[in-house]
Design an enzyme around this catalytic site. Structure first.
Site, PDB file in Angstrom:
ATOM      1  N   ALA A   1      20.149  63.595  24.258  1.00 39.38           N
ATOM      2  CA  ALA A   1      20.374  64.356  23.027  1.00 39.38           C
ATOM      3  C   ALA A   1      21.868  64.618  22.794  1.00 39.38           C
ATOM      4  CB  ALA A   1      19.617  65.679  23.100  1.00 39.38           C
TER       5      ALA A   1
ATOM      6  N   TYR B   1      13.943  84.660  39.100  1.00 41.25           N
ATOM      7  CA  TYR B   1      14.454  84.721  37.722  1.00 41.25           C
ATOM      8  C   TYR B   1      15.903  85.186  37.687  1.00 41.25           C
ATOM      9  CZ  TYR B   1      10.273  83.164  35.436  1.00 41.25           C
ATOM     10  OH  TYR B   1       9.255  82.361  35.005  1.00 41.25           O
TER      11      TYR B   1
ATOM     12  N   CYS C   1      11.078 100.518  34.631  1.00 43.86           N
ATOM     13  CA  CYS C   1      11.243 100.933  33.237  1.00 43.86           C
ATOM     14  C   CYS C   1      11.738 102.383  33.201  1.00 43.86           C
ATOM     15  CB  CYS C   1       9.909 100.819  32.508  1.00 43.86           C
ATOM     16  SG  CYS C   1       9.945 101.496  30.839  1.00 43.86           S
TER      17      CYS C   1
ATOM     18  N   HIS D   1       9.027  80.757  23.905  1.00 42.98           N
ATOM     19  CA  HIS D   1       8.727  81.130  25.291  1.00 42.98           C
ATOM     20  C   HIS D   1       9.612  82.258  25.814  1.00 42.98           C
ATOM     21  CE1 HIS D   1       6.808  76.875  25.935  1.00 42.98           C
ATOM     22  NE2 HIS D   1       6.061  77.683  25.206  1.00 42.98           N
TER      23      HIS D   1
ATOM     24  N   ASN E   1      12.843  76.565  24.989  1.00 45.35           N
ATOM     25  CA  ASN E   1      13.776  76.944  26.043  1.00 45.35           C
ATOM     26  C   ASN E   1      13.988  78.454  26.072  1.00 45.35           C
ATOM     27  OD1 ASN E   1      13.961  74.270  26.529  1.00 45.35           O
ATOM     28  ND2 ASN E   1      15.997  73.999  25.654  1.00 45.35           N
TER      29      ASN E   1
ATOM     30  N   GLY F   1      14.052  66.362  23.446  1.00 44.03           N
ATOM     31  CA  GLY F   1      14.055  66.780  24.853  1.00 44.03           C
ATOM     32  C   GLY F   1      12.824  67.541  25.280  1.00 44.03           C
ATOM     33  N   THR F   2      11.692  67.172  24.701  1.00 45.12           N
ATOM     34  CA  THR F   2      10.450  67.813  25.144  1.00 45.12           C
ATOM     35  C   THR F   2       9.446  66.753  25.561  1.00 45.12           C
ATOM     36  OG1 THR F   2       8.608  69.259  24.528  1.00 45.12           O
ATOM     37  CG2 THR F   2       9.628  68.023  22.724  1.00 45.12           C
TER      38      THR F   2
ATOM     39  N   ASN G   1      14.763  61.363  22.888  1.00 45.75           N
ATOM     40  CA  ASN G   1      14.431  61.538  24.299  1.00 45.75           C
ATOM     41  C   ASN G   1      14.780  60.239  25.019  1.00 45.75           C
ATOM     42  OD1 ASN G   1      12.945  61.940  26.817  1.00 45.75           O
ATOM     43  ND2 ASN G   1      11.764  63.503  25.737  1.00 45.75           N
TER      44      ASN G   1
ATOM     45  N   CYS H   1       8.638 104.611  31.515  1.00 45.00           N
ATOM     46  CA  CYS H   1       7.330 104.875  32.127  1.00 45.00           C
ATOM     47  C   CYS H   1       7.292 104.596  33.631  1.00 45.00           C
ATOM     48  CB  CYS H   1       6.235 104.059  31.427  1.00 45.00           C
ATOM     49  SG  CYS H   1       6.299 102.310  31.831  1.00 45.00           S
TER      50      CYS H   1
HETATM   51  P1  NAD Z   1       9.888  69.197  30.198  1.00 47.38           P
HETATM   52  O1  NAD Z   1      10.645  69.432  31.454  1.00 47.38           O
HETATM   53  O2  NAD Z   1       8.426  69.096  30.244  1.00 47.38           O
HETATM   54  O3  NAD Z   1      10.404  67.836  29.551  1.00 47.38           O
HETATM   55  C1  NAD Z   1      11.775  67.573  29.433  1.00 47.38           C
HETATM   56  C2  NAD Z   1      11.941  66.349  28.566  1.00 47.38           C
HETATM   57  O4  NAD Z   1      13.324  66.177  28.319  1.00 47.38           O
HETATM   58  C3  NAD Z   1      11.433  65.053  29.215  1.00 47.38           C
HETATM   59  O5  NAD Z   1      10.614  64.354  28.293  1.00 47.38           O
HETATM   60  C4  NAD Z   1      12.717  64.282  29.492  1.00 47.38           C
HETATM   61  O6  NAD Z   1      12.539  62.872  29.359  1.00 47.38           O
HETATM   62  C5  NAD Z   1      13.637  64.806  28.430  1.00 47.38           C
HETATM   63  N1  NAD Z   1      15.056  64.712  28.716  1.00 47.38           N
HETATM   64  C6  NAD Z   1      15.692  64.689  29.921  1.00 47.38           C
HETATM   65  N2  NAD Z   1      17.017  64.605  29.745  1.00 47.38           N
HETATM   66  C7  NAD Z   1      17.237  64.588  28.400  1.00 47.38           C
HETATM   67  C8  NAD Z   1      18.403  64.517  27.592  1.00 47.38           C
HETATM   68  N3  NAD Z   1      19.640  64.441  28.122  1.00 47.38           N
HETATM   69  N4  NAD Z   1      18.256  64.504  26.240  1.00 47.38           N
HETATM   70  C9  NAD Z   1      17.019  64.566  25.679  1.00 47.38           C
HETATM   71  N5  NAD Z   1      15.881  64.628  26.399  1.00 47.38           N
HETATM   72  C10 NAD Z   1      15.993  64.655  27.748  1.00 47.38           C
HETATM   73  O7  NAD Z   1      10.374  70.302  29.159  1.00 47.38           O
HETATM   74  P2  NAD Z   1       9.576  70.974  27.979  1.00 47.38           P
HETATM   75  O8  NAD Z   1       8.870  69.965  27.151  1.00 47.38           O
HETATM   76  O9  NAD Z   1      10.519  71.940  27.354  1.00 47.38           O
HETATM   77  O10 NAD Z   1       8.481  71.760  28.839  1.00 47.38           O
HETATM   78  C11 NAD Z   1       8.057  72.852  28.522  1.00 47.38           C
HETATM   79  C12 NAD Z   1       8.538  74.058  29.382  1.00 47.38           C
HETATM   80  O11 NAD Z   1       9.738  74.014  30.120  1.00 47.38           O
HETATM   81  C13 NAD Z   1       8.801  75.109  28.409  1.00 47.38           C
HETATM   82  O12 NAD Z   1       7.832  76.088  28.668  1.00 47.38           O
HETATM   83  C14 NAD Z   1      10.170  75.700  28.640  1.00 47.38           C
HETATM   84  O13 NAD Z   1      10.104  77.094  28.446  1.00 47.38           O
HETATM   85  C15 NAD Z   1      10.417  75.333  30.009  1.00 47.38           C
HETATM   86  N6  NAD Z   1      11.805  75.171  30.496  1.00 47.38           N
HETATM   87  C16 NAD Z   1      12.916  75.687  29.853  1.00 47.38           C
HETATM   88  C17 NAD Z   1      14.188  75.455  30.378  1.00 47.38           C
HETATM   89  C18 NAD Z   1      15.393  75.991  29.648  1.00 47.38           C
HETATM   90  O14 NAD Z   1      15.293  77.000  28.958  1.00 47.38           O
HETATM   91  N7  NAD Z   1      16.556  75.320  29.784  1.00 47.38           N
HETATM   92  C19 NAD Z   1      14.346  74.727  31.543  1.00 47.38           C
HETATM   93  C20 NAD Z   1      13.201  74.238  32.189  1.00 47.38           C
HETATM   94  C21 NAD Z   1      11.957  74.458  31.634  1.00 47.38           C
END
Ligand code: NAD
Length: 251
Positions: free
Chosen positions: A235, A71, A151, A123, A106, A191-192, A217, A154
């Site tokens: 996006a 992390y 912490c 998240h 995100n 983007g999900t 997407n 504690c």
């Molecule tokens: P996912 O990785 O499952 O899906 C990503 C989606 O984004 C895909 O459908 C893909 O086709 C699409 N994509 C790729 N490039 C793109 C672009 N330029 N514009 C628009 N869409 C694009 O991600 P999700 O649905 O967010 O999955 C869930 C988990 O991933 C969450 O729990 C999240 O917390 C975590 N996550 C977060 C980050 C971050 O904070 N940047 C990074 C990785 C994962």
């Protein structure tokens, strides 16, 4: 893609007339900022790392230092990333829409850095840490030692303030997101992959309550067939072009 992208006039009218717009974002909106998504076959984080080794409570219990360091590495990546045109377009939409809420899966905080204000983080946020025992957020911690920092109250190990697999979402954020989905006139799913629940259920809730659902997407997802409009492309290109076509006055 240019502002001449052929947006459906019905979509443009619906967004111009919407009293409340909700955007649901996922890792894809940050892909153009150089942050890896989770699920994409080639570049996705989980193609390179097994989530069971890094993003579960049991992984942290077994190997806290390994999880902490992973992390810390991701936190550095996020800190050096910059919001992209998609993040900025959503901050702009918030200023122009009658009412607007941004629900994000995100953890990178890039929406806030782009100027978005009403952000519901489902998240957590990788920039924060909290006590693994009491849950209290800790603002300052020492990264220099050999061990995971503890912490100050504690003495329990500190952990990233993110939601791991097998964990519940923060109840308040989830309730706010569900309420927004039920009350909005339009939900933009950006983007999900719409695979991770309960966030993935929000577009269906919005649709059932009468909202239009728009997917942005470059790839097909399980949501594509159930969205009223699908805008195929990155996006960072689609959102600024959409904003330009909407030409909403700043409020
Ligand atoms: P996912 O990785 O499952 O899906 C990503 C989606 O984004 C895909 O459908 C893909 O086709 C699409 N994509 C790729 N490039 C793109 C672009 N330029 N514009 C628009 N869409 C694009 O991600 P999700 O649905 O967010 O999955 C869930 C988990 O991933 C969450 O729990 C999240 O917390 C975590 N996550 C977060 C980050 C971050 O904070 N940047 C990074 C990785 C994962």
């Amino acid at each position: 893609m240019s502002a001449a992208f052929p947006f459906d006039p019905i979509l443009l009218d619906a967004l111009r007339n919407a009293r409340f717009i909700v955007a649901l974002t996922g890792a894809g909106i940050s892909a153009e900022s150089g942050l890896a998504t989770f699920r994409d076959a080639q570049a996705g984080l989980w193609a390179r790392f097994d989530p069971r080794e890094f993003a579960t409570p049991s992984a942290f219990a077994r190997h806290p230092k390994r999880v902490w360091d992973w992390y810390a590495w991701r936190r550095e990546q996020v800190a050096s990333a910059r919001p992209n045109a998609g993040h900025f377009a959503l901050a702009d939409l918030e200023r122009r829409a009658h009412a607007f809420a941004l629900v994000t899966q995100n953890v990178d905080g890039l929406h806030q850095r782009a100027g978005s204000r009403n952000v519901i983080e489902l998240h957590g946020n990788i920039g924060r840490v909290r006590c693994s025992s009491e849950g209290t957020r800790v603002e300052l911690w020492d990264e220099s030692g050999e061990d995971v920092p503890r912490c100050p109250r504690c003495g329990a190990l500190l952990r990233p303030d993110v939601v791991w697999f097998d964990e519940m979402l923060p109840a308040e954020a989830l309730a706010a997101a569900q309420d927004a989905a039920r009350r909005c006139d339009a939900l933009l799913a950006i983007g999900t992959s719409a695979e991770v629940y309960p966030a993935a259920a929000l577009p269906a809730s919005a649709r059932a309550a009468g909202a239009i659902v728009v997917e942005i997407n470059p790839n097909e997802t399980s949501l594509s067939r159930r969205a009223h409009h699908v805008l195929r492309g990155p996006a960072g290109e689609i959102l600024p072009a959409l904003l330009a076509r909407l030409a909403l006055p700043a409020s």
